[in-house]
Design a protein around this motif. Sequence first.
Motif, PDB file in Angstrom:
ATOM      1  N   ARG A   5       0.960  -1.110   0.105  1.00  0.00           N
ATOM      2  CA  ARG A   5       0.135  -0.106   0.033  1.00  0.00           C
ATOM      3  C   ARG A   5       1.001   1.231   0.040  1.00  0.00           C
ATOM      4  O   ARG A   5       1.625   1.393   0.880  1.00  0.00           O
ATOM      5  N   ASN A   7       0.618   5.670  -0.537  1.00  0.00           N
ATOM      6  CA  ASN A   7       0.103   6.830  -0.463  1.00  0.00           C
ATOM      7  C   ASN A   7       0.789   7.865  -1.385  1.00  0.00           C
ATOM      8  O   ASN A   7       2.057   8.051  -1.088  1.00  0.00           O
ATOM      9  N   SER A  27      -3.130   4.817  -3.143  1.00  0.00           N
ATOM     10  CA  SER A  27      -4.085   5.965  -2.885  1.00  0.00           C
ATOM     11  C   SER A  27      -3.739   7.343  -2.637  1.00  0.00           C
ATOM     12  O   SER A  27      -2.544   7.482  -2.594  1.00  0.00           O
ATOM     13  N   CYS A 135     -12.217   2.302  -7.814  1.00  0.00           N
ATOM     14  CA  CYS A 135     -11.111   2.803  -6.769  1.00  0.00           C
ATOM     15  C   CYS A 135     -10.809   4.276  -6.750  1.00  0.00           C
ATOM     16  O   CYS A 135      -9.968   4.735  -5.972  1.00  0.00           O
ATOM     17  N   LYS A 137     -12.494   7.704  -5.764  1.00  0.00           N
ATOM     18  CA  LYS A 137     -13.330   7.999  -4.736  1.00  0.00           C
ATOM     19  C   LYS A 137     -14.028   9.612  -5.019  1.00  0.00           C
ATOM     20  O   LYS A 137     -15.001  10.014  -4.761  1.00  0.00           O
ATOM     21  N   GLU A 156      -9.087  11.147  -6.396  1.00  0.00           N
ATOM     22  CA  GLU A 156      -8.768  10.758  -5.297  1.00  0.00           C
ATOM     23  C   GLU A 156      -8.639   9.183  -5.244  1.00  0.00           C
ATOM     24  O   GLU A 156      -9.814   8.542  -5.470  1.00  0.00           O
ATOM     25  N   GLU A 158      -8.145   5.396  -4.190  1.00  0.00           N
ATOM     26  CA  GLU A 158      -8.218   4.419  -2.855  1.00  0.00           C
ATOM     27  C   GLU A 158      -8.088   3.069  -3.320  1.00  0.00           C
ATOM     28  O   GLU A 158      -8.967   1.994  -3.959  1.00  0.00           O
ATOM     29  N   ASP A 159      -6.675   2.480  -2.960  1.00  0.00           N
ATOM     30  CA  ASP A 159      -6.321   1.016  -3.246  1.00  0.00           C
ATOM     31  C   ASP A 159      -6.320   0.733  -4.720  1.00  0.00           C
ATOM     32  O   ASP A 159      -6.840  -0.071  -5.126  1.00  0.00           O
TER      33      ASP A 159
END
Length: 175
Positions: A5, A7, A27, A135, A137, A156, A158-159
Amino acid sequence: MADLRVNTKDIAEVAPSLKAGQRILLSGTVYTSRDAAHKRIKELMDNGEEIPYSLENACIYYAGPTPTPPGMAIGSCGPTTSSRMDKFAPEFMDKGLKCMIGKGKRNPEVIDAIVRNKGVYLCAIGGAGALAARCIKSCEVIAFEDLGCESVKKLEFEDFPLIVAIDCNGGNILS
């Protein structure tokens, strides 16, 4: 092996540790830019004008999303062929860009810029734009609205599932 993961706010610190072939879940904030937007951004830079977003440690996704269906943040959002942005990528990287997301091979000048700037090129799965949209958002058009699907958007993630295609040591799964 589990996906790492990552960011986007940490991409400058994380990029040097990423290895070609590694799977990640990204993300954070990502900007869409394609051919027409890149051309306009380059013209703004050449004229000493402000560009729509800071390139410093930025992540660009080479995508032109389809119209947004009800209940979604964005329409289908698959990658476009990255080589069309190759003439812009080295300069953008030299001005701070750290991460590019798309599909397909990159030219030697782009690979050199990735290594020189300790950046990374990530590949998204082509043909899976509807799945990728799940994914994302949020989506906000921030520049060049007249370009339609090729306008610059702030997304934005997410994963968002990606594969490290070219790492900052020149490792390359596409060669």
